[in-house]
Enzyme design. Structure first.
Site, PDB file in Angstrom:
ATOM      1  N   SER A 160       2.557  -8.202  -7.329  1.00 27.67           N
ATOM      2  CA  SER A 160       2.420  -9.641  -7.597  1.00 27.67           C
ATOM      3  C   SER A 160       2.277  -9.927  -9.093  1.00 27.67           C
ATOM      4  O   SER A 160       1.864  -9.054  -9.863  1.00 27.67           O
ATOM      5  CB  SER A 160       1.191 -10.191  -6.868  1.00 27.67           C
ATOM      6  OG  SER A 160       1.287  -9.951  -5.490  1.00 27.67           O
TER       7      SER A 160
HETATM    8  N1  SAH Z   1      -1.405  -6.210  -3.427  1.00 26.29           N
HETATM    9  C1  SAH Z   1      -0.088  -5.730  -3.758  1.00 26.29           C
HETATM   10  C2  SAH Z   1       0.971  -6.768  -3.451  1.00 26.29           C
HETATM   11  C3  SAH Z   1       2.189  -6.154  -2.868  1.00 26.29           C
HETATM   12  S1  SAH Z   1       3.321  -7.240  -2.119  1.00 26.29           S
HETATM   13  C4  SAH Z   1      -0.023  -5.238  -5.202  1.00 26.29           C
HETATM   14  O1  SAH Z   1      -0.986  -5.420  -5.951  1.00 26.29           O
HETATM   15  O2  SAH Z   1       0.972  -4.616  -5.569  1.00 26.29           O
HETATM   16  C5  SAH Z   1       2.718  -7.370  -0.447  1.00 26.29           C
HETATM   17  C6  SAH Z   1       2.684  -6.113   0.373  1.00 26.29           C
HETATM   18  O3  SAH Z   1       2.320  -6.486   1.705  1.00 26.29           O
HETATM   19  C7  SAH Z   1       4.008  -5.351   0.500  1.00 26.29           C
HETATM   20  O4  SAH Z   1       3.820  -4.041   0.038  1.00 26.29           O
HETATM   21  C8  SAH Z   1       4.309  -5.379   2.002  1.00 26.29           C
HETATM   22  O5  SAH Z   1       4.919  -4.191   2.486  1.00 26.29           O
HETATM   23  C9  SAH Z   1       2.914  -5.571   2.604  1.00 26.29           C
HETATM   24  N2  SAH Z   1       2.884  -6.127   3.963  1.00 26.29           N
HETATM   25  C10 SAH Z   1       3.675  -7.092   4.515  1.00 26.29           C
HETATM   26  N3  SAH Z   1       3.315  -7.328   5.801  1.00 26.29           N
HETATM   27  C11 SAH Z   1       2.278  -6.478   6.080  1.00 26.29           C
HETATM   28  C12 SAH Z   1       1.480  -6.229   7.239  1.00 26.29           C
HETATM   29  N4  SAH Z   1       1.676  -6.872   8.398  1.00 26.29           N
HETATM   30  N5  SAH Z   1       0.514  -5.288   7.155  1.00 26.29           N
HETATM   31  C13 SAH Z   1       0.296  -4.611   5.999  1.00 26.29           C
HETATM   32  N6  SAH Z   1       1.021  -4.788   4.882  1.00 26.29           N
HETATM   33  C14 SAH Z   1       2.002  -5.715   4.901  1.00 26.29           C
END
Ligand code: SAH
Length: 214
Positions: free
Chosen positions: A64
């Site tokens: 993000s």
């Molecule tokens: N907090 C992260 C943001 C990554 S983007 C950072 O600092 O990099 C959001 C993430 O949520 C992605 O990696 C995606 O694979 C994950 N995601 C989406 N749906 C999900 C679910 N149902 N359970 C767990 N993770 C999920």
């Protein structure tokens, strides 16, 4: 990977930018100074690691924007030793910011390769969050209730399990909505069945999807 004076200088500039955009929680800004964001990005993005941008981290997912991470973290109003559940470990950057702030972190990721990659980087900092490869819609009942729950992907609705796994007085921060834009919501749990809802405007996240991906 190295953390040089140049990287530290770039972090200071990023923090100034975050401050100018309205982030005022000093503990959040201090954590941004401590955690080298470039460790979480592919080498190709090294130079841009401290610009206020989202980047690809593999499996079609993104780390993000720093502003978004800082904004969501501020909404949690973290106290040391708070038990926090994060949905979407992704790169592990947000997880590390929460650990740096003294929270006890539990984080779930549905992509196995991201889960494994994040685990390595986070342990490099000697943080000890619990990381799970699983589906965040189910939360993590074994460790509930949580002081806060942070969803870092765009949720189509508020999952009932997450509401259940929150302490009374606890906060659920969740970008809500399908499509490319979500509304940032904060729910405060008043009683077992009552929540106070606050709206913090438009943000853009990758979608929260069901089931895990090997
Ligand atoms: N907090 C992260 C943001 C990554 S983007 C950072 O600092 O990099 C959001 C993430 O949520 C992605 O990696 C995606 O694979 C994950 N995601 C989406 N749906 C999900 C679910 N149902 N359970 C767990 N993770 C999920």
């Amino acid at each position: 990977m190295q953390d040089s004076y140049k990287h530290k200088g770039l972090r200071k500039l990023l923090i100034k930018e975050l401050r100018d955009k309205g982030i005022s929680n000093e503990k959040v800004l201090e954590a941004f100074m401590e955690i080298p964001r470039h460790f979480f990005l592919d080498l190709a993005f090294l130079e841009q690691a401290y610009s206020n941008k989202a980047f690809q981290i593999g499996s079609g997912q993104t780390i993000s924007h720093p502003y978004t991470v800082a904004f969501q973290t501020s909404l949690l109003e973290i106290n040391k030793n708070d038990k926090i559940l994060e949905i979407g470990t992704g790169s592990g950057f947000q997880t590390s910011i929460l650990c740096e702030m003294g929270a006890k972190v539990f984080s779930i990721e549905r992509h196995k390769d991201l889960h494994q990659k994040a685990k390595k980087i986070i342990h490099h900092f000697n943080f000890t969050p619990r990381l799970s490869f699983g589906d965040g819609f189910a939360g993590w009942p074994a460790f509930a209730p949580f002081d806060s729950i942070l969803v870092t992907c765009g949720a189509p609705f508020v999952p009932e399990e997450l509401k259940k796994q929150l302490k009374i007085g606890g906060k659920l921060v969740i970008p809500l909505g399908e499509g490319s834009v979500q509304r940032m919501k904060r729910y405060i749990k008043i009683t077992e069945t009552q929540f106070e809802e606050e709206d913090y405007g438009d943000f853009s996240f990758v979608p929260m999807l069901e089931d895990k991906v090997k």
